[in-house]
Design a protein around this motif. Structure first.
Motif, PDB file in Angstrom:
ATOM      1  N   LEU A  34       0.830  -1.208   0.000  1.00 32.82           N
ATOM      2  CA  LEU A  34       0.000   0.000   0.000  1.00 32.82           C
ATOM      3  C   LEU A  34       0.861   1.252   0.000  1.00 32.82           C
ATOM      4  O   LEU A  34       0.632   2.175  -0.801  1.00 32.82           O
ATOM      5  CB  LEU A  34      -0.918  -0.009   1.222  1.00 32.82           C
ATOM      6  N   TRP A  35       1.872   1.284   0.863  1.00 27.36           N
ATOM      7  CA  TRP A  35       2.687   2.498   0.958  1.00 27.36           C
ATOM      8  C   TRP A  35       3.632   2.646  -0.226  1.00 27.36           C
ATOM      9  O   TRP A  35       4.201   3.713  -0.435  1.00 27.36           O
ATOM     10  CB  TRP A  35       3.442   2.522   2.279  1.00 27.36           C
ATOM     11  N   SER A  36       3.776   1.586  -1.028  1.00 25.29           N
ATOM     12  CA  SER A  36       4.510   1.744  -2.287  1.00 25.29           C
ATOM     13  C   SER A  36       3.628   2.409  -3.350  1.00 25.29           C
ATOM     14  O   SER A  36       4.135   2.929  -4.348  1.00 25.29           O
ATOM     15  CB  SER A  36       4.994   0.385  -2.802  1.00 25.29           C
ATOM     16  N   LEU A  37       2.320   2.385  -3.126  1.00 23.81           N
ATOM     17  CA  LEU A  37       1.369   2.955  -4.087  1.00 23.81           C
ATOM     18  C   LEU A  37       0.940   4.371  -3.730  1.00 23.81           C
ATOM     19  O   LEU A  37       0.594   5.163  -4.611  1.00 23.81           O
ATOM     20  CB  LEU A  37       0.121   2.063  -4.179  1.00 23.81           C
ATOM     21  N   VAL A  38       0.929   4.684  -2.434  1.00 25.56           N
ATOM     22  CA  VAL A  38       0.513   6.010  -1.996  1.00 25.56           C
ATOM     23  C   VAL A  38       1.270   6.348  -0.721  1.00 25.56           C
ATOM     24  O   VAL A  38       1.456   5.499   0.154  1.00 25.56           O
ATOM     25  CB  VAL A  38      -1.016   6.071  -1.767  1.00 25.56           C
ATOM     26  N   ASP A  39       1.724   7.581  -0.625  1.00 28.62           N
ATOM     27  CA  ASP A  39       2.435   8.036   0.567  1.00 28.62           C
ATOM     28  C   ASP A  39       1.420   8.224   1.700  1.00 28.62           C
ATOM     29  O   ASP A  39       0.370   8.834   1.488  1.00 28.62           O
ATOM     30  CB  ASP A  39       3.141   9.358   0.268  1.00 28.62           C
ATOM     31  N   PRO A  40       1.713   7.732   2.906  1.00 25.63           N
ATOM     32  CA  PRO A  40       0.766   7.925   4.007  1.00 25.63           C
ATOM     33  C   PRO A  40       0.404   9.390   4.239  1.00 25.63           C
ATOM     34  O   PRO A  40      -0.728   9.707   4.609  1.00 25.63           O
ATOM     35  CB  PRO A  40       1.505   7.346   5.222  1.00 25.63           C
ATOM     36  N   ALA A  41       1.359  10.281   4.005  1.00 28.17           N
ATOM     37  CA  ALA A  41       1.086  11.707   4.213  1.00 28.17           C
ATOM     38  C   ALA A  41       0.100  12.262   3.199  1.00 28.17           C
ATOM     39  O   ALA A  41      -0.537  13.299   3.441  1.00 28.17           O
ATOM     40  CB  ALA A  41       2.389  12.499   4.160  1.00 28.17           C
ATOM     41  N   ASP A  42      -0.031  11.577   2.044  1.00 24.05           N
ATOM     42  CA  ASP A  42      -0.930  12.055   1.001  1.00 24.05           C
ATOM     43  C   ASP A  42      -2.332  11.447   1.093  1.00 24.05           C
ATOM     44  O   ASP A  42      -3.280  11.997   0.526  1.00 24.05           O
ATOM     45  CB  ASP A  42      -0.362  11.719  -0.387  1.00 24.05           C
ATOM     46  N   LEU A  43      -2.453  10.308   1.773  1.00 21.40           N
ATOM     47  CA  LEU A  43      -3.746   9.620   1.820  1.00 21.40           C
ATOM     48  C   LEU A  43      -4.766  10.467   2.570  1.00 21.40           C
ATOM     49  O   LEU A  43      -4.501  10.970   3.657  1.00 21.40           O
ATOM     50  CB  LEU A  43      -3.578   8.258   2.518  1.00 21.40           C
ATOM     51  N   ARG A  44      -5.953  10.607   1.969  1.00 22.41           N
ATOM     52  CA  ARG A  44      -6.996  11.443   2.568  1.00 22.41           C
ATOM     53  C   ARG A  44      -8.232  10.662   2.994  1.00 22.41           C
ATOM     54  O   ARG A  44      -8.988  11.115   3.856  1.00 22.41           O
ATOM     55  CB  ARG A  44      -7.413  12.554   1.581  1.00 22.41           C
ATOM     56  N   TRP A  45      -8.463   9.482   2.406  1.00 27.03           N
ATOM     57  CA  TRP A  45      -9.709   8.761   2.689  1.00 27.03           C
ATOM     58  C   TRP A  45      -9.444   7.262   2.808  1.00 27.03           C
ATOM     59  O   TRP A  45      -8.663   6.703   2.040  1.00 27.03           O
ATOM     60  CB  TRP A  45     -10.735   9.001   1.589  1.00 27.03           C
ATOM     61  N   ILE A  46     -10.098   6.635   3.780  1.00 26.95           N
ATOM     62  CA  ILE A  46     -10.104   5.183   3.955  1.00 26.95           C
ATOM     63  C   ILE A  46     -11.569   4.761   3.894  1.00 26.95           C
ATOM     64  O   ILE A  46     -12.344   5.076   4.803  1.00 26.95           O
ATOM     65  CB  ILE A  46      -9.494   4.769   5.306  1.00 26.95           C
ATOM     66  N   TYR A  47     -11.934   4.097   2.821  1.00 20.63           N
ATOM     67  CA  TYR A  47     -13.335   3.729   2.627  1.00 20.63           C
ATOM     68  C   TYR A  47     -13.533   2.255   2.969  1.00 20.63           C
ATOM     69  O   TYR A  47     -12.881   1.385   2.387  1.00 20.63           O
ATOM     70  CB  TYR A  47     -13.754   3.983   1.175  1.00 20.63           C
ATOM     71  N   LEU A  48     -14.413   1.982   3.920  1.00 22.52           N
ATOM     72  CA  LEU A  48     -14.766   0.608   4.253  1.00 22.52           C
ATOM     73  C   LEU A  48     -16.108   0.283   3.622  1.00 22.52           C
ATOM     74  O   LEU A  48     -17.118   0.926   3.943  1.00 22.52           O
ATOM     75  CB  LEU A  48     -14.861   0.412   5.765  1.00 22.52           C
ATOM     76  N   THR A  49     -16.126  -0.711   2.740  1.00 23.26           N
ATOM     77  CA  THR A  49     -17.419  -1.120   2.194  1.00 23.26           C
ATOM     78  C   THR A  49     -18.282  -1.729   3.284  1.00 23.26           C
ATOM     79  O   THR A  49     -19.499  -1.604   3.252  1.00 23.26           O
ATOM     80  CB  THR A  49     -17.259  -2.123   1.040  1.00 23.26           C
ATOM     81  N   HIS A  50     -17.668  -2.380   4.275  1.00 24.01           N
ATOM     82  CA  HIS A  50     -18.335  -2.830   5.496  1.00 24.01           C
ATOM     83  C   HIS A  50     -17.261  -3.379   6.429  1.00 24.01           C
ATOM     84  O   HIS A  50     -16.159  -3.738   5.987  1.00 24.01           O
ATOM     85  CB  HIS A  50     -19.432  -3.868   5.229  1.00 24.01           C
TER      86      HIS A  50
END
Length: 268
Positions: A55-71
């Protein structure tokens, strides 16, 4: 963990879980590379170290804005608290019920939560994402997402299928799966994951499929199926037949004892 690019602006993190008696179930999470990046579901707890590394190879933690849980089922929440800790500017998108269920495992800071109900939309900077209730689900907290910019549909558990091999579970397209196996797997999965479907009024159930038929998304990304491109109509046709599938009945205690006996080491 298999990484692929199944749709515009989307990366998939795909795992596979063997389920005795059923087959190999894909378990997918996604990164949406919007102006405000989002991760959709957070993988299996057992795969957490590898999942977080990818995951962190795909997006920098500092840039992540949303964590969407489908459930908030366990196969969707494996790394959710790790991500919340690593990405201080990210907010958790779920429903009120989803927040409550997740809080049974660990307190969720309410100021980090964004509640989104079916029919409501979220602006992620360069597009709107609209939540919807999938036609079948195993949790009352379930929602899916439609990317209004690309048409990509994230369908949660809906359209999932256990497959005959782990390799098929990490295919880049469902076209790799033999048609009859795919249909049988999707019917089986629906009877396992949403057993209530056998009891619904058929006319009402078929009507619940119509919004997705009209939308006809170019790509359907299920939590438990390889990517489906230009096949939404066929997926819905299979789902329409699911209420007439014989309900799944799992092994009983005698069957479990037989399986355990088979697993016993041979005498020296």
């Amino acid at each position: 963990m298999h990484i692929s690019r199944p749709a515009p602006d989307v990366a998939a993190l795909s795992d596979v879980v063997p389920i005795p008696g059923l087959g190999f179930l894909p378990v997918n999470a996604y990164v949406l590379h919007a102006r405000e990046p989002m991760v959709i579901d957070t993988g299996l707890r057992a795969s957490r170290p590898e999942f977080l590394r990818e995951l962190w190879s795909l997006v920098d933690p500092a840039d992540l804005r949303w964590i969407y849980l489908t459930h908030p089922d366990r196969d969707h929440t494996g790394s959710v608290f790790d991500i919340l800790e690593a990405a201080p500017d990210a907010r958790l998108v779920t429903t009120y019920l989803g927040m409550g269920l997740l809080s049974l495992d660990r307190p969720v800071p309410p100021e980090r939560v964004f509640l989104l109900n079916p029919g409501q939309s979220l602006d992620v900077g360069d597009r709107r994402l609209t939540a919807f209730r999938p036609p079948v689900y195993d949790s009352a907290a379930t929602t899916g997402l439609v990317d209004e910019r690309t048409g990509t549909c994230f369908s949660s558990d809906c359209f999932g299928a256990p497959l005959t091999s782990a390799d098929l579970g990490q295919s880049d397209d469902i076209a790799a799966i033999p048609h009859d196996d795919l249909v049988a797997g999707q019917r089986l999965w629906t009877s396992v994951d949403s057993p209530w479907v056998a009891q619904v009024d058929r006319t009402a159930f078929h009507a619940s499929l119509e919004p997705l038929r009209r939308l006809d998304p170019p790509t359907v990304l299920s939590s438990h199926l390889p990517p489906a491109h230009r096949t939404a109509e066929a997926l819905l046709d299979t789902l329409a037949s699911a209420p007439d599938t014989a309900p799944y009945i799992g092994p009983d205690q005698l069957a479990l004892q037989a399986m355990l006996k088979e697993m016993e080491p041979a005498p020296a």
